[in-house]
Scaffold this active site. Structure first.
Site, short mmCIF file in Angstrom:
data_model
loop_
_atom_site.label_atom_id
_atom_site.label_comp_id
_atom_site.label_asym_id
_atom_site.label_seq_id
_atom_site.Cartn_x
_atom_site.Cartn_y
_atom_site.Cartn_z
N CYS A 187 -11.56 2.32 5.13
CA CYS A 187 -11.43 0.88 4.92
C CYS A 187 -12.75 0.15 4.68
O CYS A 187 -12.97 -0.45 3.64
CB CYS A 187 -10.73 0.24 6.12
SG CYS A 187 -9.07 0.87 6.44
N ASP A 217 -3.81 -2.39 2.51
CA ASP A 217 -4.54 -1.44 3.36
C ASP A 217 -3.80 -0.11 3.44
O ASP A 217 -2.65 -0.05 3.90
CB ASP A 217 -4.68 -2.05 4.76
CG ASP A 217 -5.76 -1.39 5.58
OD1 ASP A 217 -6.15 -0.26 5.26
OD2 ASP A 217 -6.23 -2.00 6.55
N ASP A 218 -4.44 0.95 2.97
CA ASP A 218 -3.89 2.31 3.06
C ASP A 218 -2.65 2.53 2.19
O ASP A 218 -1.78 3.32 2.54
CB ASP A 218 -3.51 2.65 4.51
CG ASP A 218 -4.71 2.95 5.40
OD1 ASP A 218 -5.84 2.72 4.95
OD2 ASP A 218 -4.51 3.38 6.55
N ASP A 278 -7.44 -0.57 -0.57
CA ASP A 278 -8.79 -0.11 -0.22
C ASP A 278 -8.90 1.40 -0.24
O ASP A 278 -9.99 1.95 -0.42
CB ASP A 278 -9.22 -0.67 1.14
CG ASP A 278 -8.26 -0.35 2.27
OD1 ASP A 278 -7.23 0.33 2.03
OD2 ASP A 278 -8.52 -0.78 3.41
#
Length: 495
Positions: A79, A46-47, A314
């Site tokens: 996201c 994530d990120d 993502d």
């Protein structure tokens, strides 16, 4: 047979045996028989921006052992829209998921629209794969609140389900474990990335023993804000600061109006950015160890040679570049051009591919590897030929990026009260050489990334009117396409 031909035959046989014995093991492991349907291990973080990969030795090893895509682009640097595109193989304008929360995004809308009934999980489960999901699903999914028929909800397509909710702190969280709720606290062994890693390894080991093909997605919350590292990594990388690239603390020449007015970063902002960049590096150490542990588990189970391992994010993340506070959602490469690395079954070793690929391609790729097909409404295309080392003559020329209005819900983990740091809605084309952006307010950008890799010179004013018309028409065609029959020609219409 005379003695001389016999000796010659023996020499040839010995030479062949020696050649086979000396062939590198990883080449043998990445060339399974064509009839073997590979297992798939998909690690989604994530990120994660590309500038963190250098601190991840197991990801670097994955690159050496497999294929790296340098022009992998996400459909939206946010996201939930990005994850919806991965699951369905469709652009945000077709999923309708353009936000993390509310009436135009998030899990609730994804569920109401029935999109969970057609994902890469349902494809592979129908093809006979055993499937498992672990970690972060879609924004708004909450184990305690997401209940169907009186039970914690498990989406279709997943045989094993270990999902969390708003658990970015990686401690004090509840998982839905196959329809039952389990709470984890603050002990070192409760750190979420490590818990997911252990459960994924257990799934791999047990499924390998059964001899069934499998798909497992491990979706970490790291390194998303608040960037909390595992306790053992909290003191690592002392003194590390954020990279000072050509874009750091500067705005592009001829910047769009939403960005042009940004003031220089203050000393307090710089200290904040450096501190949190170090935290991000610390937080991905557990992710990196997990990747090494998963690969070791595959080897121990004797299935590494028939398993594909895929690593991606993502979306990306900026920290001080273009004078922006830490965040995402722009069309700059830091936010939309993220890692995609694959190694293992059917993947050429040490390969770097510059062909334009996008997250809508993951679903058709997984289905192709599993020997099945995807519905006609899927927008992406399988990259299996690229993994094997081939580049189709007629491949995509441009990726589509879409972004809706800024997040305005304070419950959204990507909400920011400083809306000047988030661009207005836009659509963009990203090719292997340039980025073209059209904003809802009429602003435009064009960056020649070959001569200007940091995107510091907006050249849109220098483009001929005919060229602008071509780009605008191509962008409109891709931003309104639906299904492979129209999206693929639109992705190739860009020149």
């Amino acid at each position: 047979m005379s003695s001389r031909p016999r000796r010659t035959l023996i020499i040839l046989l010995v030479a062949a045996l020696l050649t086979a014995a000396c062939r590198p093991e990883r080449e043998i492991a990445t060339s399974p028989p064509a009839a073997v349907r590979p297992n798939i291990v998909f690690v989604l973080v994530d990120d994660l921006s590309k500038n963190l990969v250098r601190y991840m030795p197991n990801v670097l090893a994955l690159q050496r052992d497999g294929t790296t895509f340098t022009n992998y682009t996400v459909t939206d640097s946010l996201c939930c829209p990005s994850r919806a595109s991965m699951l369905t193989g469709r652009y945000p304008h077709n999923t309708g998921i353009v936000k993390n929360h509310g009436s135009d995004g998030g899990f609730r809308l994804f569920h109401r629209r029935g999109q969970e009934r057609s994902t890469f999980a349902t494809d592979l489960q129908a093809a006979g794969y055993r499937t498992a999901f672990l970690g972060k699903y879609l924004n708004e999914y909450e184990p305690r609140k997401t209940v169907v028929a009186g039970k914690p909800y498990v989406p279709p397509g997943w045989d094993q389900w270990f999902a969390g909710g708003n658990d970015y702190a990686n401690v004090n969280y509840t998982l839905n474990e196959n329809g039952r709720l389990r709470w984890y606290g603050t002990r070192p062994q409760d750190y979420l990335t490590d818990v997911l890693s252990a459960k994924a390894r257990k799934f791999i080991t047990s499924t390998a023993a059964e001899g069934k093909p499998f798909l497992v997605e491990v979706s970490t919350y790291a390194p998303h804000r608040p960037y909390r590292p595992a306790p053992r990594d909290a003191a690592s990388f002392p003194g590390l600061t954020a990279p000072r690239t050509a874009a750091f603390g500067r705005v592009p020449v001829n910047a769009p109006k939403w960005l042009a007015r940004h003031s220089p970063l203050t000393s307090a902002q710089l200290r904040h950015i450096d501190y949190n960049f170090r935290r991000r590096v610390q937080s991905v150490q557990a992710v990196d160890r997990m990747i090494g542990d998963l690969r070791a588990t595959l080897t121990k189970a004797g299935i590494a040679g028939r398993t594909l391992v895929v690593f991606s994010s993502d979306n990306g993340y900026h920290m001080g570049e273009y004078r922006l506070a830490p965040g995402k959602q722009t069309a700059f490469d830091l936010d939309v051009n993220v890692p995609l690395v694959a190694a293992g079954a059917g993947v050429k070793v040490g390969q770097v591919i510059s062909a334009v690929v996008e997250n809508v391609d993951l679903r058709p790729t997984f289905a192709d590897l599993a020997g099945t097909t995807v519905p006609a409404h899927v927008d992406g295309r399988s990259i299996r030929p690229l993994l094997a080392g081939g580049i189709p003559a007629l491949w995509r020329r441009a990726a589509l990026i879409e972004h809706s209005d800024p997040a305005t819900d304070p419950a959204d983990p990507d909400y920011t009260r400083f809306t000047e740091n988030i661009p207005p809605a836009y659509e963009a084309l990203r090719t292997s050489s340039f980025t073209y952006v059209e904003y809802v307010d009429g602003g435009r950008e064009y960056y020649d990334r070959r001569s200007d890799p940091h995107q510091m010179l907006n050249l849109v004013a220098k483009l001929a009117p005919g060229r602008l018309s071509e780009l605008s028409a191509a962008l409109h065609g891709l931003a309104t396409c639906e299904g492979a029959s129209t999206c693929w020609p639109a992705a190739r219409a860009v020149s």
